[in-house]
Design an enzyme around this catalytic site. Structure first.
Site, PDB file in Angstrom:
ATOM      1  N   ASN A  79       0.910 -12.856   7.735  1.00  0.00           N
ATOM      2  CA  ASN A  79       0.771 -11.570   7.068  1.00  0.00           C
ATOM      3  C   ASN A  79       1.701 -10.575   7.750  1.00  0.00           C
ATOM      4  O   ASN A  79       1.819 -10.585   8.972  1.00  0.00           O
ATOM      5  CB  ASN A  79      -0.663 -11.034   7.178  1.00  0.00           C
ATOM      6  CG  ASN A  79      -1.612 -11.733   6.234  1.00  0.00           C
ATOM      7  OD1 ASN A  79      -1.200 -12.509   5.391  1.00  0.00           O
ATOM      8  ND2 ASN A  79      -2.890 -11.455   6.384  1.00  0.00           N
ATOM      9  N   GLY A  80       2.316  -9.683   6.975  1.00  0.00           N
ATOM     10  CA  GLY A  80       3.182  -8.679   7.560  1.00  0.00           C
ATOM     11  C   GLY A  80       4.632  -8.917   7.188  1.00  0.00           C
ATOM     12  O   GLY A  80       4.937  -9.624   6.225  1.00  0.00           O
ATOM     13  N   GLU A  96      -2.038   1.659 -12.541  1.00  0.00           N
ATOM     14  CA  GLU A  96      -2.377   0.444 -11.786  1.00  0.00           C
ATOM     15  C   GLU A  96      -2.856  -0.679 -12.678  1.00  0.00           C
ATOM     16  O   GLU A  96      -2.470  -1.842 -12.488  1.00  0.00           O
ATOM     17  CB  GLU A  96      -3.468   0.764 -10.760  1.00  0.00           C
ATOM     18  CG  GLU A  96      -2.989   1.521  -9.543  1.00  0.00           C
ATOM     19  CD  GLU A  96      -4.123   1.812  -8.580  1.00  0.00           C
ATOM     20  OE1 GLU A  96      -3.935   1.611  -7.371  1.00  0.00           O
ATOM     21  OE2 GLU A  96      -5.204   2.239  -9.030  1.00  0.00           O
ATOM     22  N   CYS A 118      -0.982 -12.210   2.101  1.00  0.00           N
ATOM     23  CA  CYS A 118      -1.966 -11.167   2.210  1.00  0.00           C
ATOM     24  C   CYS A 118      -3.249 -11.668   2.892  1.00  0.00           C
ATOM     25  O   CYS A 118      -3.961 -10.879   3.483  1.00  0.00           O
ATOM     26  CB  CYS A 118      -2.252 -10.656   0.809  1.00  0.00           C
ATOM     27  SG  CYS A 118      -3.256  -9.215   0.728  1.00  0.00           S
ATOM     28  N   GLU A 146      -5.016  11.142  -9.442  1.00  0.00           N
ATOM     29  CA  GLU A 146      -5.786   9.904  -9.307  1.00  0.00           C
ATOM     30  C   GLU A 146      -5.977   9.236 -10.663  1.00  0.00           C
ATOM     31  O   GLU A 146      -5.885   8.007 -10.776  1.00  0.00           O
ATOM     32  CB  GLU A 146      -7.138  10.208  -8.652  1.00  0.00           C
ATOM     33  CG  GLU A 146      -8.151   9.079  -8.656  1.00  0.00           C
ATOM     34  CD  GLU A 146      -7.708   7.840  -7.897  1.00  0.00           C
ATOM     35  OE1 GLU A 146      -8.418   6.829  -7.992  1.00  0.00           O
ATOM     36  OE2 GLU A 146      -6.662   7.862  -7.214  1.00  0.00           O
ATOM     37  N   TRP A 161       1.285 -12.263  -1.068  1.00  0.00           N
ATOM     38  CA  TRP A 161       1.767 -11.190  -1.939  1.00  0.00           C
ATOM     39  C   TRP A 161       3.232 -11.016  -1.605  1.00  0.00           C
ATOM     40  O   TRP A 161       3.585 -10.667  -0.487  1.00  0.00           O
ATOM     41  CB  TRP A 161       0.962  -9.923  -1.677  1.00  0.00           C
ATOM     42  CG  TRP A 161       1.262  -8.789  -2.586  1.00  0.00           C
ATOM     43  CD1 TRP A 161       0.867  -8.628  -3.885  1.00  0.00           C
ATOM     44  CD2 TRP A 161       2.016  -7.611  -2.259  1.00  0.00           C
ATOM     45  NE1 TRP A 161       1.321  -7.429  -4.381  1.00  0.00           N
ATOM     46  CE2 TRP A 161       2.034  -6.781  -3.402  1.00  0.00           C
ATOM     47  CE3 TRP A 161       2.669  -7.170  -1.110  1.00  0.00           C
ATOM     48  CZ2 TRP A 161       2.683  -5.552  -3.435  1.00  0.00           C
ATOM     49  CZ3 TRP A 161       3.322  -5.944  -1.138  1.00  0.00           C
ATOM     50  CH2 TRP A 161       3.321  -5.152  -2.292  1.00  0.00           C
ATOM     51  N   LYS A 167      -4.733   5.474 -11.611  1.00  0.00           N
ATOM     52  CA  LYS A 167      -5.601   4.417 -12.119  1.00  0.00           C
ATOM     53  C   LYS A 167      -5.026   3.809 -13.391  1.00  0.00           C
ATOM     54  O   LYS A 167      -5.043   2.593 -13.581  1.00  0.00           O
ATOM     55  CB  LYS A 167      -7.005   4.974 -12.397  1.00  0.00           C
ATOM     56  CG  LYS A 167      -7.844   5.184 -11.171  1.00  0.00           C
ATOM     57  CD  LYS A 167      -8.244   3.844 -10.542  1.00  0.00           C
ATOM     58  CE  LYS A 167      -8.603   4.023  -9.100  1.00  0.00           C
ATOM     59  NZ  LYS A 167      -7.451   4.249  -8.197  1.00  0.00           N
ATOM     60  N   LYS A 223      -4.788  -5.428  -2.345  1.00  0.00           N
ATOM     61  CA  LYS A 223      -5.889  -4.535  -1.970  1.00  0.00           C
ATOM     62  C   LYS A 223      -5.684  -3.941  -0.593  1.00  0.00           C
ATOM     63  O   LYS A 223      -5.890  -2.757  -0.380  1.00  0.00           O
ATOM     64  CB  LYS A 223      -7.213  -5.324  -2.013  1.00  0.00           C
ATOM     65  CG  LYS A 223      -8.456  -4.480  -1.741  1.00  0.00           C
ATOM     66  CD  LYS A 223      -8.694  -3.483  -2.844  1.00  0.00           C
ATOM     67  CE  LYS A 223     -10.014  -2.765  -2.686  1.00  0.00           C
ATOM     68  NZ  LYS A 223     -10.160  -1.680  -3.666  1.00  0.00           N
ATOM     69  N   HIS A 250       7.092  24.748 -15.922  1.00  0.00           N
ATOM     70  CA  HIS A 250       8.231  24.719 -15.012  1.00  0.00           C
ATOM     71  C   HIS A 250       9.019  23.405 -15.107  1.00  0.00           C
ATOM     72  O   HIS A 250       9.703  23.029 -14.167  1.00  0.00           O
ATOM     73  CB  HIS A 250       7.764  24.961 -13.582  1.00  0.00           C
ATOM     74  CG  HIS A 250       7.151  26.314 -13.381  1.00  0.00           C
ATOM     75  ND1 HIS A 250       7.894  27.470 -13.387  1.00  0.00           N
ATOM     76  CD2 HIS A 250       5.866  26.687 -13.208  1.00  0.00           C
ATOM     77  CE1 HIS A 250       7.090  28.507 -13.212  1.00  0.00           C
ATOM     78  NE2 HIS A 250       5.855  28.061 -13.110  1.00  0.00           N
ATOM     79  N   ARG A 279      -7.894  -9.117  -2.600  1.00  0.00           N
ATOM     80  CA  ARG A 279      -6.787  -8.377  -1.982  1.00  0.00           C
ATOM     81  C   ARG A 279      -5.558  -8.354  -2.877  1.00  0.00           C
ATOM     82  O   ARG A 279      -4.664  -7.528  -2.684  1.00  0.00           O
ATOM     83  CB  ARG A 279      -6.397  -9.053  -0.661  1.00  0.00           C
ATOM     84  CG  ARG A 279      -7.397  -8.857   0.466  1.00  0.00           C
ATOM     85  CD  ARG A 279      -7.036  -9.769   1.623  1.00  0.00           C
ATOM     86  NE  ARG A 279      -7.729  -9.394   2.848  1.00  0.00           N
ATOM     87  CZ  ARG A 279      -7.134  -9.029   3.969  1.00  0.00           C
ATOM     88  NH1 ARG A 279      -5.826  -8.962   4.020  1.00  0.00           N
ATOM     89  NH2 ARG A 279      -7.825  -8.731   5.049  1.00  0.00           N
TER      90      ARG A 279
END
Length: 612
Positions: free
Chosen positions: A98-99, A491, A2, A484, A74, A488, A607, A507, A27
């Protein structure tokens, strides 16, 4: 991924590399490592887990050398083990990356067939072997990298170290950011740096150049030489990053996340200052000559928390400007072959401005002839540089992995954009616009008032901390807030949580209700309050335990049979999403603290997501 740091220095670089990695901790990562050239050989120190483990390894086994590369990883291919930690190396080269190398499997099979031996499960190690083969065949570092880059499919930022050439570093980028830093001149020549972002290089230099897509760079004692994807030498502008070399402090707060929640009144005010002309009662964009009048449709694309900000914006754009809005998760956008009509505005929202799938979606929309607008917190990011209209937030560095202040600043910008779009289309009277400006200007004070309920939220967090599942409900712009809030909680506390439009409960999701599933209901007073309370009562009738988040009037009207209530200041519906973000953030935070999880660096999360 990362984080990447590289130094071609005039003295030992290991400690400075480690310091650069510390600046990238926010991150998210699960292992780290450093490689230097020492006495004609490549030496590495690697460790899984936190950077303290790598620091301990360096303390026990110091690593000299004045050229080196470092990485926080990561995990994408292979678990978070020491053997999978970067840098990956052969006898001749070391690589950090990275990637994702999407075609690593056929490349790996090809290399194994030629007798190459792999020591990790990663995609990155194929790069080390491919470059090493070229060097072993007598190619120079530049020739080796030039030959290998076209063979790599996917996204990457690379920094490469060479045993036989301790006076150079080579970097490359395709779909993942990389910056070059320029050090001060000395008798031994200028130091040159590579970094995945300017923050990593802040204590080393503020003079940086951003590599363009497909660029690669050769760093020597004479300075860096950049080549484009066609291997032609090019110049990239040197800019001043303006980022302080000081580490961002938590101040008196226990965690960065809590500090950033408390910063919201200030940073939202800073952001709105760029868009509101309060004395005139007007909203203006940073580039006033940009015309919105011809926009026929808005397409919003984002990921995660930014996507939920975009969902709120959809309500505003359609309500104020009467422009139809499509909204997509960035990772799905291109793959549904969207129909993009001429005259459309494609709006991309990203905290970092480097989010891989959002950036890929931006380029697709641009190729389809759309006007590109971006809402980002990093005005020098790739997305910012490729946009027609840059709409910066002014949240400042956000260290906690779970976004808080970036989200509310995004909402502030999006409200201003929706108003400006309505203004451009002649749909707002001057009185309407003045009222919107007045309400937006009230947001920072209302955010501050919401923070006053922190202690009461902390006191009731234990009622949620023991749950296995939690539901969040809301209507209108409070529906994205429910999503949201659930995100949170997931996470940082690792509790399974879902957000629903309150009217959708009957429903299907109402089948989940029992006394062990807390239900968080977001219901400010306003036009949708009675409808939301009706849905809440359906939950209570089935034994559900409700936490009601509303203002004083709402609590008085509907709070009697709730397990707990959280009182908010009474606000205009326009700014309710900004203000009601605070209690869902604080609730997630205090539940995570009660459970003892890692609030600022939750497991498995990064991040800046620079892979698709």
């Amino acid at each position: 991924m990362c984080g990447i740091v590289g130094i071609l220095g005039n003295d030992d670089v290991a400690e400075r590399l480690l310091d650069g990695l510390r600046r990238l901790e926010y991150r998210g990562y699960d292992s780290a490592g450093i490689a230097t050239v020492v006495g004609g050989a490549i030496e590495r120190r690697r460790a899984s887990g936190k950077l303290n483990n790598l620091a301990r390894e360096l303390g026990e086994h110091p690593l000299p050398g004045n050229v080196g590369i470092a990485h926080t990883r990561w995990a994408t291919h292979g678990g978070p083990t020491t053997s999978n930690a970067h840098p990956h190396a052969t006898d001749h080269v070391a690589v950090v990356h990275n990637g994702i190398i999407e075609n690593f499997k056929p490349l790996r099979d090809e290399l194994i067939a030629r007798g190459r031996v792999f020591t990790s499960e990663t995609d990155t190690e194929v790069v080390a072997h491919l470059v090493s083969e070229q060097v072993e065949a007598g190619k120079s570092p530049e020739e080796a990298v030039r030959a290998v880059l076209p063979r790599l499919h996917g996204a990457f930022a690379l920094a490469i170290l060479f045993r036989e050439y301790p006076d150079r570093l080579i970097g490359a980028r395709l779909g993942s950011p990389l910056v070059v830093g320029y050090g001060a001149e000395s008798d031994d020549g200028a130091e040159i740096y590579l970094g995945s972002d300017a923050l990593a290089l802040a204590p080393l230099t503020q003079r940086i150049a951003y590599l363009d897509e497909g660029d690669w760079v050769v760093c020597t004692r004479d300075g860096p030489q950049v080549y484009n994807q066609a291997n032609e030498p090019v110049e990239r502008a040197i800019t001043i990053s303006g980022i302080t070399g000081e580490l961002v402090s938590k101040g008196n707060h226990r965690h960065y996340m809590l500090k950033e929640i408390y910063e919201q009144p200030i940073v939202v005010a800073q952001t709105l200052r760029s868009y509101l002309q309060q004395l005139e009662g007007r909203v203006s964009l940073p580039i006033p000559e940009f015309s919105l009048n011809a926009i026929k449709r808005v397409t919003i694309v984002a990921c995660g928390t930014s996507y939920y900000a975009g969902m709120v914006a959809k309500y505003w754009f359609e309500q104020f400007a009467r422009v139809p809005v499509d909204i997509d998760v960035a990772s799905e956008f291109r793959y549904r072959a969207p129909v993009m009509e001429p005259g459309g505005l494609a709006l991309f929202i990203s905290q970092s401005g480097e989010t891989a799938d959002t950036l890929a979606a931006l380029r697709h929309a641009k190729a389809e002839g759309q006007t590109i607008a971006v809402v980002v917190n990093v005005p020098t990011s790739t997305m910012a540089r490729e946009a027609d209209l840059l709409l910066p937030t002014h949240a400042g560095p956000e260290i906690g992995v779970a976004s808080t202040k970036a989200f509310t600043c995004q909402l502030a910008v999006l409200a201003a954009l929706a108003t400006n779009l309505a203004q451009a289309k002649g749909l707002l009277t001057p009185e309407d616009e003045r009222a919107i400006v007045r309400h937006l200007a009230e947001a920072p004070a209302s955010l501050n008032a919401a923070l006053a309920y922190d202690e009461s939220i902390a006191a009731m967090a234990h009622t949620i901390a023991g749950a296995r599942d939690v539901l969040y409900l809301g209507r209108g712009t409070d529906y994205p807030l429910a999503l949201e809030g659930a995100l949170k909680l997931k996470e940082i506390s690792y509790i399974h949580a879902e957000g629903y439009a309150a009217g959708e409960m009957k429903h299907g999701p109402i089948a989940l209700i029992d006394e062990n599933v807390p239900v968080i209901v977001i219901a400010p007073s306003g036009p949708l309050f009675d409808k939301t309370v009706s849905n809440m009562q359906e939950v209570q009738a089935r034994g559900g335990k409700v936490v009601l988040i509303s203002d004083y009037d709402g609590i008085q009207a509907a709070g009697e049979n709730c397990m707990a209530t959280i009182t908010m200041p009474k606000v205009h519906p326009l700014i309710a999403p900004l203000v009601y973000a605070v209690p869902v953030q604080l609730l997630a935070y205090h539940v995570a603290v009660a459970k003892g999880t890692d609030v600022d660096q939750p497991r498995n999360l990064a991040k800046s997501v620079t892979v698709e």
